[in-house]
Design a protein around this motif. Structure first.
Motif, short mmCIF file in Angstrom:
data_model
loop_
_atom_site.label_atom_id
_atom_site.label_comp_id
_atom_site.label_asym_id
_atom_site.label_seq_id
_atom_site.Cartn_x
_atom_site.Cartn_y
_atom_site.Cartn_z
N ILE A 149 0.84 -1.20 0.00
CA ILE A 149 0.00 0.00 0.00
C ILE A 149 0.88 1.25 0.00
CG2 ILE A 149 -1.55 1.40 1.42
CD1 ILE A 149 -2.98 -1.09 2.28
N CYS A 150 1.87 1.28 0.89
CA CYS A 150 2.73 2.46 1.00
C CYS A 150 3.60 2.65 -0.23
CB CYS A 150 3.58 2.35 2.27
SG CYS A 150 2.60 2.53 3.78
N ASP A 151 4.06 1.56 -0.83
CA ASP A 151 4.80 1.66 -2.09
C ASP A 151 3.95 2.35 -3.16
OD1 ASP A 151 7.08 0.41 -1.15
OD2 ASP A 151 6.56 -1.56 -1.96
N TYR A 152 2.69 1.94 -3.25
CA TYR A 152 1.79 2.48 -4.27
C TYR A 152 1.52 3.96 -4.03
CZ TYR A 152 -2.38 2.92 -7.22
OH TYR A 152 -3.31 3.32 -8.17
N ILE A 153 1.18 4.32 -2.80
CA ILE A 153 0.87 5.71 -2.49
C ILE A 153 2.11 6.59 -2.65
CG2 ILE A 153 0.16 7.31 -0.66
CD1 ILE A 153 -1.69 5.11 0.39
N ALA A 154 3.26 6.11 -2.17
CA ALA A 154 4.50 6.90 -2.26
C ALA A 154 4.89 7.17 -3.71
CB ALA A 154 5.63 6.19 -1.54
N SER A 155 4.53 6.29 -4.61
CA SER A 155 4.90 6.46 -6.02
C SER A 155 4.03 7.49 -6.73
CB SER A 155 4.78 5.12 -6.77
OG SER A 155 3.41 4.77 -6.94
N MET A 156 2.90 7.88 -6.12
CA MET A 156 1.96 8.78 -6.78
C MET A 156 2.52 10.20 -6.87
SD MET A 156 -1.63 7.71 -4.95
CE MET A 156 -2.27 6.02 -5.04
N THR A 157 2.14 10.90 -7.93
CA THR A 157 2.36 12.34 -7.99
C THR A 157 1.24 13.03 -7.23
OG1 THR A 157 1.07 12.57 -10.02
CG2 THR A 157 3.44 12.12 -10.26
N ASP A 158 1.38 14.33 -7.00
CA ASP A 158 0.32 15.07 -6.32
C ASP A 158 -1.01 14.92 -7.06
OD1 ASP A 158 2.53 15.92 -4.91
OD2 ASP A 158 2.20 18.05 -5.25
N ASN A 159 -0.98 15.14 -8.36
CA ASN A 159 -2.21 15.10 -9.15
C ASN A 159 -2.83 13.71 -9.16
OD1 ASN A 159 -2.03 17.81 -9.76
ND2 ASN A 159 -0.99 17.47 -11.71
#
Length: 468
Positions: free
Chosen positions: A442-452
């Motif tokens: 979960i954290c890997d996925y969220i951390a990879s996101m850009t702001d948008n």
């Protein structure tokens, strides 16, 4: 010389590299191992995503001219190269570390990082209670420097048959050590600093986890360059974004101009002017020139101080067989270089008081924390809301007793918990959301996101409109 050599045992990679071996045999190939690492980071997807990640101010909401995580990274690289070049150190190593140091940063800057950290170390008691999680057994954590190494060694795809970009250990170790290694964890009524657990990193002796500073002088310089960029450019962005505190910041910098004493010597350059009461103030038209002057002063002090530190270290180690990498003293981080340097300390105080505490920053940080907490809660409520790429990665690593053998194979011949029978999924759901490997996914996925992307994902999960 303390320059880290770009040959020998210290440039070993985790995996053998046939392309590098082939190039090294060619007489016309002049690329060093650290130059290859720099290129691999530069061409990675994680590097490009920093274009749309917050540094301090959320771009778009405030001003498109503000720094992003990517432009900050390029500026850190420039400062690190300048210092390394002046000291005859390994510029390629410094540049590679600088380019990779923030690829693990979350959307919305440190606000996003704090949410993921609080979640994994068990500080978010509301989520822990709502989902009946047991963090005393999970024993994990999140920090962007560790995540940068995780991305470059396990998540980023670039080479068939291996995980990560197969970088050399001095580059990875420098990236890991560019900021503090420990997080503050509450223990009953007290707080303590604790080294968080990160799989395949904290248990790897090649990262020299016993030392909080980098074991290459170039890695220490990148940590220093990061601090120089922050105390100077964050102030410049605050003025550009026209914070409500921008007037206070200007006043404080004017006080600094008068306090520094060296400013009048270059007043003829017109970016500092003399007022009627005999004091100096920064001419608004030349504010950028003034910031440039401050950076020059910080770099000059750094170079002269590090030079002396290196001389003393070499003298002390003259009878030792190991003088260069790995170094066993902090010679070049901000803690050593600027501990008695008033200019740096004044700039840091201004940044911490009048930039970080600005109401615009706090409002946007509040939005960021809300969005990321809601993303976490959505994925814990129903893990099947995660994309297949994340579910497949987790399914490969799942070690829950009795579940792994039941996970179905999809049409690509890969295990995917998405296709578990409804009854089986519900039976194992509590075990899945308490599995450290799933929480890390979960954290890997969220951390990879850009702001948008994070904002759009929140809208997809919670918007009243049924957009497909």
């Amino acid at each position: 010389m303390l320059a880290t050599p770009d040959f020998g045992e210290n440039v070993k990679r985790e995996y053998s590299d046939a392309k590098e071996d082939y190039e090294n045999k060619r007489k016309d190939c002049k690329r060093t191992a650290f130059q290859r690492d720099k290129d691999r980071i530069l061409y990675s997807k994680a590097f490009r995503r920093m274009m749309h990640k917050t540094q301090v101010c959320v771009i778009g909401e405030m001003n498109e001219h503000l720094r992003t995580r990517l432009t900050h990274t390029l500026e850190v690289s420039q400062i690190a190269r300048s210092i390394a070049r002046d000291l005859n150190l390994n510029v390629d190593l410094a540049e590679a570390i600088a380019l990779g140091h923030d690829v693990g940063h979350t959307p919305f800057g440190h606000a996003g990082e704090r949410v993921l950290s609080d979640f994994l170390i068990g500080e978010d008691k509301k989520i822990e209670k709502d989902f009946d999680l047991n963090f005393t057994k999970i024993n994990m954590g999140f920090k962007h420097n560790f995540q940068s190494v995780r991305i470059l060694t396990e998540i980023e795809k670039g080479y068939y048959g291996i995980t990560g970009l197969n970088l050399t250990y001095p580059v990875l170790e420098g990236i890991l050590k560019h900021t503090k290694m420990k997080v503050t964890i509450k223990k009953e009524d007290e707080k303590e600093k604790k080294l968080i657990e990160y799989e395949n990193i904290t248990n790897n002796p090649k990262y020299h986890i016993d030392k909080e500073f980098s074991c290459s002088i170039e890695g220490q310089i990148v940590a220093l360059a990061d601090e120089i960029a922050q105390v100077s450019h964050d102030l410049e962005d605050a003025i550009e974004a026209n914070y409500d505190s921008s007037t206070i910041i200007r006043c404080k910098l004017n006080e600094l101009a008068n306090k520094e004493g060296k400013i009048p010597d270059i007043g003829s350059q017109q970016f500092v002017k003399k007022t009627s009461n005999g004091e100096y103030e920064i001419d608004e038209k030349y504010f950028k020139n003034f910031v440039s002057y401050l950076i020059a002063q910080l770099i000059y002090h750094a170079v002269t101080t590090i030079e002396k530190n290196m001389e003393h270290y070499i003298e002390k180690k003259k009878n030792s067989p190991h003088i260069g990498y790995p170094v066993d003293e902090d010679l070049a981080t901000a803690d050593v270089v600027y501990r008695d340097y008033e200019l740096y300390q004044d700039l840091e105080k201004i940044k911490n008081k009048y930039v970080i505490n600005n109401y615009k920053i706090n409002r946007i940080d509040g939005k960021a924390r809300f969005i990321i907490r809601r993303l976490i809660k959505a994925y814990l409520t129903n893990p099947k809301q995660l994309p297949d790429s994340i579910l497949k990665l987790y399914s490969k690593e799942c070690t829950i007793e009795g579940l792994f053998e039941k996970i179905p194979i999809d049409h690509n011949n890969e295990k995917n918990i998405r296709y578990l029978d409804k009854e089986c999924f519900e039976d194992f759901k509590k075990h899945i959301i308490n599995d450290p490997k799933f929480l890390r996914a979960i954290c890997d996925y969220i951390a990879s996101m850009t702001d948008n992307y994070a904002i759009e994902e929140y809208q997809r999960l919670y918007s009243g409109e049924m957009n497909f």
